[in-house]
Motif scaffolding. Structure first.
Motif, PDB file in Angstrom:
ATOM      1  N   MET A 178       0.829  -0.976   0.133  1.00 29.06           N
ATOM      2  CA  MET A 178       0.011   0.031  -0.023  1.00 29.06           C
ATOM      3  C   MET A 178       0.995   1.318   0.083  1.00 29.06           C
ATOM      4  SD  MET A 178      -3.285  -0.614  -0.324  1.00 29.06           S
ATOM      5  CE  MET A 178      -2.500  -1.974  -1.429  1.00 29.06           C
ATOM      6  N   ALA A 179       1.876   1.137   0.755  1.00 21.72           N
ATOM      7  CA  ALA A 179       2.887   2.550   0.726  1.00 21.72           C
ATOM      8  C   ALA A 179       3.699   2.417  -0.750  1.00 21.72           C
ATOM      9  CB  ALA A 179       3.878   2.203   1.662  1.00 21.72           C
ATOM     10  N   GLY A 180       3.932   1.359  -1.260  1.00 24.14           N
ATOM     11  CA  GLY A 180       4.537   1.510  -2.690  1.00 24.14           C
ATOM     12  C   GLY A 180       3.643   1.977  -3.668  1.00 24.14           C
ATOM     13  N   LEU A 181       2.396   1.493  -3.595  1.00 18.39           N
ATOM     14  CA  LEU A 181       1.453   1.451  -4.715  1.00 18.39           C
ATOM     15  C   LEU A 181       0.733   3.031  -4.587  1.00 18.39           C
ATOM     16  CD1 LEU A 181      -0.313  -1.819  -5.070  1.00 18.39           C
ATOM     17  CD2 LEU A 181       1.284  -0.639  -6.630  1.00 18.39           C
ATOM     18  N   GLY A 182       0.651   3.512  -3.191  1.00 13.32           N
ATOM     19  CA  GLY A 182       0.186   4.710  -2.589  1.00 13.32           C
ATOM     20  C   GLY A 182       1.036   5.756  -3.346  1.00 13.32           C
ATOM     21  N   PHE A 183       2.553   5.563  -3.298  1.00 17.45           N
ATOM     22  CA  PHE A 183       3.315   6.720  -3.707  1.00 17.45           C
ATOM     23  C   PHE A 183       3.386   6.762  -5.397  1.00 17.45           C
ATOM     24  CE2 PHE A 183       7.648   7.387  -5.693  1.00 17.45           C
ATOM     25  CZ  PHE A 183       7.872   8.662  -5.311  1.00 17.45           C
ATOM     26  N   VAL A 184       3.081   5.598  -6.036  1.00 14.45           N
ATOM     27  CA  VAL A 184       3.052   5.678  -7.377  1.00 14.45           C
ATOM     28  C   VAL A 184       1.745   6.366  -7.863  1.00 14.45           C
ATOM     29  CG1 VAL A 184       2.689   4.186  -9.606  1.00 14.45           C
ATOM     30  CG2 VAL A 184       4.332   3.529  -7.688  1.00 14.45           C
ATOM     31  N   LEU A 222       2.167  10.152  -7.261  1.00 10.96           N
ATOM     32  CA  LEU A 222       3.037  10.853  -7.737  1.00 10.96           C
ATOM     33  C   LEU A 222       2.495  11.687  -9.010  1.00 10.96           C
ATOM     34  CD1 LEU A 222       6.049  11.365  -7.561  1.00 10.96           C
ATOM     35  CD2 LEU A 222       6.309   9.575  -9.072  1.00 10.96           C
ATOM     36  N   VAL A 223       1.816  11.143  -9.854  1.00 12.00           N
ATOM     37  CA  VAL A 223       1.527  12.023 -10.963  1.00 12.00           C
ATOM     38  C   VAL A 223       0.588  13.260 -10.693  1.00 12.00           C
ATOM     39  CG1 VAL A 223       0.324  11.960 -13.166  1.00 12.00           C
ATOM     40  CG2 VAL A 223       1.607  10.180 -12.511  1.00 12.00           C
ATOM     41  N   PRO A 224      -0.548  13.183  -9.905  1.00  7.70           N
ATOM     42  CA  PRO A 224      -1.280  14.258  -9.721  1.00  7.70           C
ATOM     43  C   PRO A 224      -0.483  15.194  -8.483  1.00  7.70           C
ATOM     44  CG  PRO A 224      -2.226  12.397  -8.433  1.00  7.70           C
ATOM     45  CD  PRO A 224      -1.244  11.984  -9.509  1.00  7.70           C
ATOM     46  N   ALA A 225       0.573  14.709  -7.894  1.00  8.87           N
ATOM     47  CA  ALA A 225       1.467  15.568  -7.167  1.00  8.87           C
ATOM     48  C   ALA A 225       2.396  16.409  -8.046  1.00  8.87           C
ATOM     49  CB  ALA A 225       2.195  14.669  -6.217  1.00  8.87           C
ATOM     50  N   LEU A 226       2.774  15.755  -8.938  1.00  3.90           N
ATOM     51  CA  LEU A 226       3.860  16.739  -9.960  1.00  3.90           C
ATOM     52  C   LEU A 226       3.004  17.510 -10.683  1.00  3.90           C
ATOM     53  CD1 LEU A 226       6.083  13.678 -11.429  1.00  3.90           C
ATOM     54  CD2 LEU A 226       6.606  15.427  -9.916  1.00  3.90           C
ATOM     55  N   VAL A 227       1.674  17.426 -11.054  1.00  7.12           N
ATOM     56  CA  VAL A 227       0.959  18.432 -11.640  1.00  7.12           C
ATOM     57  C   VAL A 227       0.296  19.466 -10.517  1.00  7.12           C
ATOM     58  CG1 VAL A 227      -1.402  18.779 -12.813  1.00  7.12           C
ATOM     59  CG2 VAL A 227      -0.053  16.945 -13.308  1.00  7.12           C
ATOM     60  N   GLU A 228       0.163  19.051  -9.453  1.00  8.16           N
ATOM     61  CA  GLU A 228      -0.315  20.033  -8.193  1.00  8.16           C
ATOM     62  C   GLU A 228       0.695  20.938  -7.924  1.00  8.16           C
ATOM     63  OE1 GLU A 228      -2.580  18.562  -4.491  1.00  8.16           O
ATOM     64  OE2 GLU A 228      -0.530  18.052  -4.488  1.00  8.16           O
ATOM     65  N   THR A 229       1.801  20.343  -7.357  1.00  8.44           N
ATOM     66  CA  THR A 229       2.713  21.069  -6.630  1.00  8.44           C
ATOM     67  C   THR A 229       3.185  22.336  -7.302  1.00  8.44           C
ATOM     68  OG1 THR A 229       3.527  18.944  -5.750  1.00  8.44           O
ATOM     69  CG2 THR A 229       5.117  20.807  -5.653  1.00  8.44           C
ATOM     70  N   PRO A 230       3.612  22.790  -8.528  1.00  7.49           N
ATOM     71  CA  PRO A 230       4.063  23.746  -8.957  1.00  7.49           C
ATOM     72  C   PRO A 230       3.129  24.951  -8.627  1.00  7.49           C
ATOM     73  CG  PRO A 230       4.831  22.319 -10.568  1.00  7.49           C
ATOM     74  CD  PRO A 230       3.498  21.772  -9.430  1.00  7.49           C
ATOM     75  N   SER A 231       1.766  24.694  -8.964  1.00  2.21           N
ATOM     76  CA  SER A 231       0.961  25.728  -8.807  1.00  2.21           C
ATOM     77  C   SER A 231       0.323  25.962  -7.462  1.00  2.21           C
ATOM     78  CB  SER A 231      -0.136  25.383  -9.760  1.00  2.21           C
ATOM     79  OG  SER A 231      -0.837  24.310  -9.429  1.00  2.21           O
ATOM     80  N   THR A 232       0.018  24.860  -6.688  1.00  3.82           N
ATOM     81  CA  THR A 232      -0.706  25.158  -5.190  1.00  3.82           C
ATOM     82  C   THR A 232       0.241  24.947  -4.090  1.00  3.82           C
ATOM     83  OG1 THR A 232      -1.268  22.953  -5.414  1.00  3.82           O
ATOM     84  CG2 THR A 232      -2.734  24.232  -6.439  1.00  3.82           C
ATOM     85  N   ALA A 233       1.109  24.337  -4.097  1.00  8.39           N
ATOM     86  CA  ALA A 233       2.049  23.920  -2.734  1.00  8.39           C
ATOM     87  C   ALA A 233       2.718  25.279  -2.450  1.00  8.39           C
ATOM     88  CB  ALA A 233       3.063  22.886  -2.890  1.00  8.39           C
ATOM     89  N   GLN A 234       2.309  25.391  -1.072  1.00 11.71           N
ATOM     90  CA  GLN A 234       3.573  26.521  -0.128  1.00 11.71           C
ATOM     91  C   GLN A 234       4.402  25.366   0.731  1.00 11.71           C
ATOM     92  OE1 GLN A 234       0.771  29.084   1.553  1.00 11.71           O
ATOM     93  NE2 GLN A 234      -0.090  29.603  -0.343  1.00 11.71           N
ATOM     94  N   PHE A 235       5.458  25.405   0.302  1.00 13.38           N
ATOM     95  CA  PHE A 235       6.346  24.482   1.039  1.00 13.38           C
ATOM     96  C   PHE A 235       6.658  25.197   2.638  1.00 13.38           C
ATOM     97  CE2 PHE A 235       7.323  23.090  -3.245  1.00 13.38           C
ATOM     98  CZ  PHE A 235       7.063  21.921  -3.149  1.00 13.38           C
ATOM     99  N   ASP A 236       6.491  24.380   3.413  1.00 16.42           N
ATOM    100  CA  ASP A 236       6.472  25.002   4.701  1.00 16.42           C
ATOM    101  C   ASP A 236       7.085  23.925   5.691  1.00 16.42           C
ATOM    102  OD1 ASP A 236       5.118  26.952   7.101  1.00 16.42           O
ATOM    103  OD2 ASP A 236       4.913  24.859   7.763  1.00 16.42           O
ATOM    104  N   ARG A 237       8.077  24.377   6.649  1.00 13.61           N
ATOM    105  CA  ARG A 237       8.881  23.349   7.265  1.00 13.61           C
ATOM    106  C   ARG A 237       7.994  22.529   8.376  1.00 13.61           C
ATOM    107  NH1 ARG A 237      14.501  26.808   9.039  1.00 13.61           N
ATOM    108  NH2 ARG A 237      15.438  27.100   7.138  1.00 13.61           N
ATOM    109  N   SER A 238       7.003  23.289   8.944  1.00 16.34           N
ATOM    110  CA  SER A 238       6.088  22.594   9.893  1.00 16.34           C
ATOM    111  C   SER A 238       5.509  21.753   9.185  1.00 16.34           C
ATOM    112  CB  SER A 238       5.143  23.573  10.656  1.00 16.34           C
ATOM    113  OG  SER A 238       5.964  24.774  11.451  1.00 16.34           O
ATOM    114  N   ALA A 239       5.023  21.892   7.939  1.00 18.00           N
ATOM    115  CA  ALA A 239       4.237  21.036   7.303  1.00 18.00           C
ATOM    116  C   ALA A 239       5.010  19.595   6.651  1.00 18.00           C
ATOM    117  CB  ALA A 239       3.582  21.476   6.027  1.00 18.00           C
ATOM    118  N   ILE A 240       6.174  19.976   6.505  1.00 15.43           N
ATOM    119  CA  ILE A 240       7.048  18.870   5.917  1.00 15.43           C
ATOM    120  C   ILE A 240       7.472  17.724   7.210  1.00 15.43           C
ATOM    121  CG2 ILE A 240       9.409  18.331   5.181  1.00 15.43           C
ATOM    122  CD1 ILE A 240       9.145  20.557   3.496  1.00 15.43           C
ATOM    123  N   ALA A 241       7.594  18.614   8.469  1.00 16.81           N
ATOM    124  CA  ALA A 241       7.745  18.004   9.623  1.00 16.81           C
ATOM    125  C   ALA A 241       6.565  17.213  10.053  1.00 16.81           C
ATOM    126  CB  ALA A 241       8.057  18.981  10.835  1.00 16.81           C
ATOM    127  N   ALA A 242       5.378  17.592   9.823  1.00 15.23           N
ATOM    128  CA  ALA A 242       4.206  16.872  10.034  1.00 15.23           C
ATOM    129  C   ALA A 242       4.080  15.629   9.101  1.00 15.23           C
ATOM    130  CB  ALA A 242       3.105  17.705   9.958  1.00 15.23           C
TER     131      ALA A 242
END
Length: 305
Positions: A187-193, A196-216
């Motif tokens: 489930m972890a391996g397949l969940g990553f796969v 991944l594709v929607p994450a690559l589409v989503e990240t450049p336009s919507t993500a705000q990288f935050d240290r607290s969020a990454i730590a969470a």
């Protein structure tokens, strides 16, 4: 310390960790986009599960094409769907609301089995579903309090619970016997796969990288996902299956308590009424089975960490 007491302790800690994922998801929702956070969670957890498999000499299951398709569907629903909808919902509503809603999982799973598998419920199951529905409705229709409550957010979180219920249903359809550790690793391996594709589409336009969020996200991957798995199955090995299932009621309680203690969220009458209904539904669904399960000596079924 007796083995059964150790089992109760391990199960309690595992469910407290499950409740803490609501707080982690709330923090993640502020600083990361849902799919990116989900992909990162599984990217961290997957190699750790592989190490656990190597250390415990757990073998990979032999799977046919049908089982692989079911596993991919499980990963899409129970792994990616649950995590992304929970994060998205918590960007709109409170962690306290989410804590109440995640407690409906056992009842939602029973309702899905009735609707999709045609199972015939008895009065106890129908009463539990009705109680859980009342608990959800007290959250949906409570008075708004600014940005802390949103019916859309509640709907997204309930959608996450439905996704987890679908995971349980799909797991019952698998033909191959898959050990809990191998299933969690898949489930972890397949969940990553899948994420991944929607994450690559989503990240450049919507993500705000935050240290607290990454730590969470790192906390979510390391503690509730991996350590929670170890605690749950260590506890489940020491008690009966229905005894273990009762401890799932601790997850919503710990989530609400963490929301109050760590995030300072108020706990109102609507949330207290909602969690009371949900806990009554879960306990009403599981407690009557304990004596019969003890007599039959049941073991806890394979499930997702």
């Amino acid at each position: 310390m007796s083995g059964k007491f150790q089992g109760y302790l391990f199960l309690s800690l595992a469910m407290i960790l499950v409740g803490s994922t609501v707080i982690a998801s709330k923090i993640i929702a502020v600083g990361l986009a849902p799919f990116g956070a989900t992909a990162l969670r599984f990217a961290v957890a997957f190699p750790l599960f592989l190490i656990l498999m190597w250390f415990t000499r757990t073998s990979w299951p032999k799977l046919g094409a049908r089982d692989w398709l079911l596993l991919i569907a499980q990963a899409g629903a129970g792994s990616v769907g649950y995590t992304t909808l929970l994060i998205a919902g918590l960007s709109l509503t409170s962690a306290t609301d989410a804590g109440v809603l995640i407690g409906t999982l056992p009842v939602v799973s029973a309702a899905i089995a009735i609707l999709l598998l045609g199972e015939r419920p008895d009065r106890r199951v129908l009463a539990a579903i009705a109680l859980a529905a009342v608990g959800v409705l007290t959250i949906v229709f409570k008075p708004g309090d600014g940005g802390a409550h949103s019916p859309l957010g509640v709907a997204l979180i309930f959608g996450a619970v439905v996704c987890e219920g679908l995971f349980i249903l799909l797991n019952k359809r698998l033909k191959a016997e898959i050990s809990p550790l191998a299933l969690s690793t898949l489930m972890a391996g397949l969940g990553f796969v899948v994420a991944l594709v929607p994450a690559l589409v989503e990240t450049p336009s919507t993500a705000q990288f935050d240290r607290s969020a990454i730590a969470a996200v790192l906390y979510y991957a390391l503690i509730p996902t991996v350590a929670g798995f170890v605690l749950w199955y260590a506890g489940a090995a020491r008690v009966t299956g229905t005894e273990a299932s009762v401890f799932t009621a601790l997850a919503p309680v710990s989530a609400v308590a963490f929301a109050f203690l760590l995030l300072g969220e108020p706990v109102g009458v609507h949330q207290l009424l909602g969690i009371g209904c949900v806990l009554a539904a879960v306990l009403g669904l599981t407690l009557p089975q304990i004596r019969a399960a003890q007599r039959a000596g049941r073991t806890f079924p394979t499930a997702k960490a």
